[in-house]
Design a protein around this motif. Sequence first.
Motif, PDB file in Angstrom:
ATOM      1  N   LEU A   1       0.846  -1.204   0.000  1.00  0.00           N
ATOM      2  CA  LEU A   1       0.000   0.000   0.000  1.00  0.00           C
ATOM      3  C   LEU A   1       0.879   1.249   0.000  1.00  0.00           C
ATOM      4  O   LEU A   1       0.597   2.225  -0.716  1.00  0.00           O
ATOM      5  CB  LEU A   1      -0.895  -0.020   1.249  1.00  0.00           C
ATOM      6  CG  LEU A   1      -2.128   0.875   1.212  1.00  0.00           C
ATOM      7  CD1 LEU A   1      -3.088   0.388   0.139  1.00  0.00           C
ATOM      8  CD2 LEU A   1      -2.806   0.885   2.572  1.00  0.00           C
ATOM      9  N   GLY A   2       1.949   1.197   0.775  1.00  0.00           N
ATOM     10  CA  GLY A   2       2.874   2.327   0.844  1.00  0.00           C
ATOM     11  C   GLY A   2       3.497   2.641  -0.500  1.00  0.00           C
ATOM     12  O   GLY A   2       3.630   3.801  -0.882  1.00  0.00           O
ATOM     13  N   VAL A   3       3.856   1.596  -1.256  1.00  0.00           N
ATOM     14  CA  VAL A   3       4.455   1.810  -2.580  1.00  0.00           C
ATOM     15  C   VAL A   3       3.451   2.495  -3.503  1.00  0.00           C
ATOM     16  O   VAL A   3       3.781   3.456  -4.208  1.00  0.00           O
ATOM     17  CB  VAL A   3       4.923   0.468  -3.184  1.00  0.00           C
ATOM     18  CG1 VAL A   3       5.254   0.635  -4.664  1.00  0.00           C
ATOM     19  CG2 VAL A   3       6.134  -0.049  -2.439  1.00  0.00           C
ATOM     20  N   ILE A   4       2.199   2.008  -3.471  1.00  0.00           N
ATOM     21  CA  ILE A   4       1.191   2.582  -4.364  1.00  0.00           C
ATOM     22  C   ILE A   4       0.920   4.038  -4.002  1.00  0.00           C
ATOM     23  O   ILE A   4       0.907   4.920  -4.869  1.00  0.00           O
ATOM     24  CB  ILE A   4      -0.100   1.745  -4.304  1.00  0.00           C
ATOM     25  CG1 ILE A   4       0.164   0.363  -4.902  1.00  0.00           C
ATOM     26  CG2 ILE A   4      -1.236   2.440  -5.049  1.00  0.00           C
ATOM     27  CD1 ILE A   4      -0.916  -0.644  -4.663  1.00  0.00           C
ATOM     28  N   LEU A   5       0.764   4.309  -2.696  1.00  0.00           N
ATOM     29  CA  LEU A   5       0.532   5.693  -2.263  1.00  0.00           C
ATOM     30  C   LEU A   5       1.737   6.572  -2.575  1.00  0.00           C
ATOM     31  O   LEU A   5       1.589   7.712  -3.017  1.00  0.00           O
ATOM     32  CB  LEU A   5       0.223   5.734  -0.762  1.00  0.00           C
ATOM     33  CG  LEU A   5      -1.110   5.106  -0.364  1.00  0.00           C
ATOM     34  CD1 LEU A   5      -1.315   5.212   1.141  1.00  0.00           C
ATOM     35  CD2 LEU A   5      -2.263   5.796  -1.082  1.00  0.00           C
TER      36      LEU A   5
END
Lengths: 214, 170
Positions: free
Chosen positions: B61-65
């Motif tokens: 999720l962190g990568v996408i955000l």
Amino acid sequence: MASPRIQAGTAAETPPTLWDPVVRVTHWGIAASVLLNALLDEGGSVLHVTIGWIVMALLFLRMVWGVLGPVEARFSAFPPNPLAALRHLRQLATGRVRHYPSHNPAGALMAYAFWATLAVVTATGLIMTGGATPMQVAADKAAVASGDWSALIRDGEGASDEDESLGKAAKEVHDVAANLLLILAALHVAGVALESRAMRRNLVAAMLIGKRQR
Amino acid sequence: MSIGPDILVSGRRQIVALSIFLVIQTLGTVFYVGDVIADLREDPASAHFVFEAIVTAALVLGVILGTFALRRTIELLRSQEQALAVARGALSEVIEGQFDAWALTPAERDVGLLALKGLDVAEIAELRGAAQGTVRAQLTRIYSKAGVSGRAQFAAFFVEDLLSGGLKAA
């Protein structure tokens, strides 16, 4: 006047004078990794597997960036089009080239060829190691080195003839695709040199640090 | 010849920093995902696996955000560059000279240019990624340095002097 170093792809019909950092880091990271793994380190070593995983991560990031990134980094800015690529190469031969807001069609085709080949090399590499992470490979190697051969047995556990032939095929494809990568890299470098001369633009600088303004 | 606005330099630095962060984050995430898949084949019910799976999901999720944040920052910087490029038209040298005379700070110069372009406080705040209160305070300081009562007089200052063919000494 400090002209914008990162140009909006829509505003200018020329490629960026400096690509965004994600494009640059993935490009050079993958280039260095391919050279290291193809020419310097030993296949199957912990280093080789680690670098393979790094390539997988960089390739993944570039794919995400190709969908979510800024305009000129997106796949939609340089769709694969072999006909346009041929037309571009013909123009290159006559010395009259068009400028494109992203990669030129021949360069785009080269990028897709790289990505497809990288995916094949990574996937076959994963099959060969049974999907083991570099940490596991290191742990297994350490266990074998200390005389505990059970790691090897676990590798061979349930290995049917089918698995074995799959492994052999994977190794074959891995080697061929890796060599193909080196051939593509040579073509790529030659292409960049030709394009830079024809377009009178320093394409290498755009992938490195851009033109120093001050 | 003007000095590159500070806001753009810091924007570029921010983009480079965010990119490096994103690359490192992606590297970590891919290694973690590989580890979780390996654990999945061994013991999917263990607390270790469950914990690692949650951490990994957070990383993904962190990568996408992070990707979204980076793209937004890049686009914001580009709109700033574009706005400033337009603002620096034929008038730019005259305006720069006057801003020098008023001793505006680099941030005040940027805000002043955007205000002269006719952008309102909300638009300037959005372009600069600043709070509206900050922009309002900067505008107030600019007006007081220029000795004008407000935006209309501020804009009129340049128009009037252009029409009369020259700037008065500040």
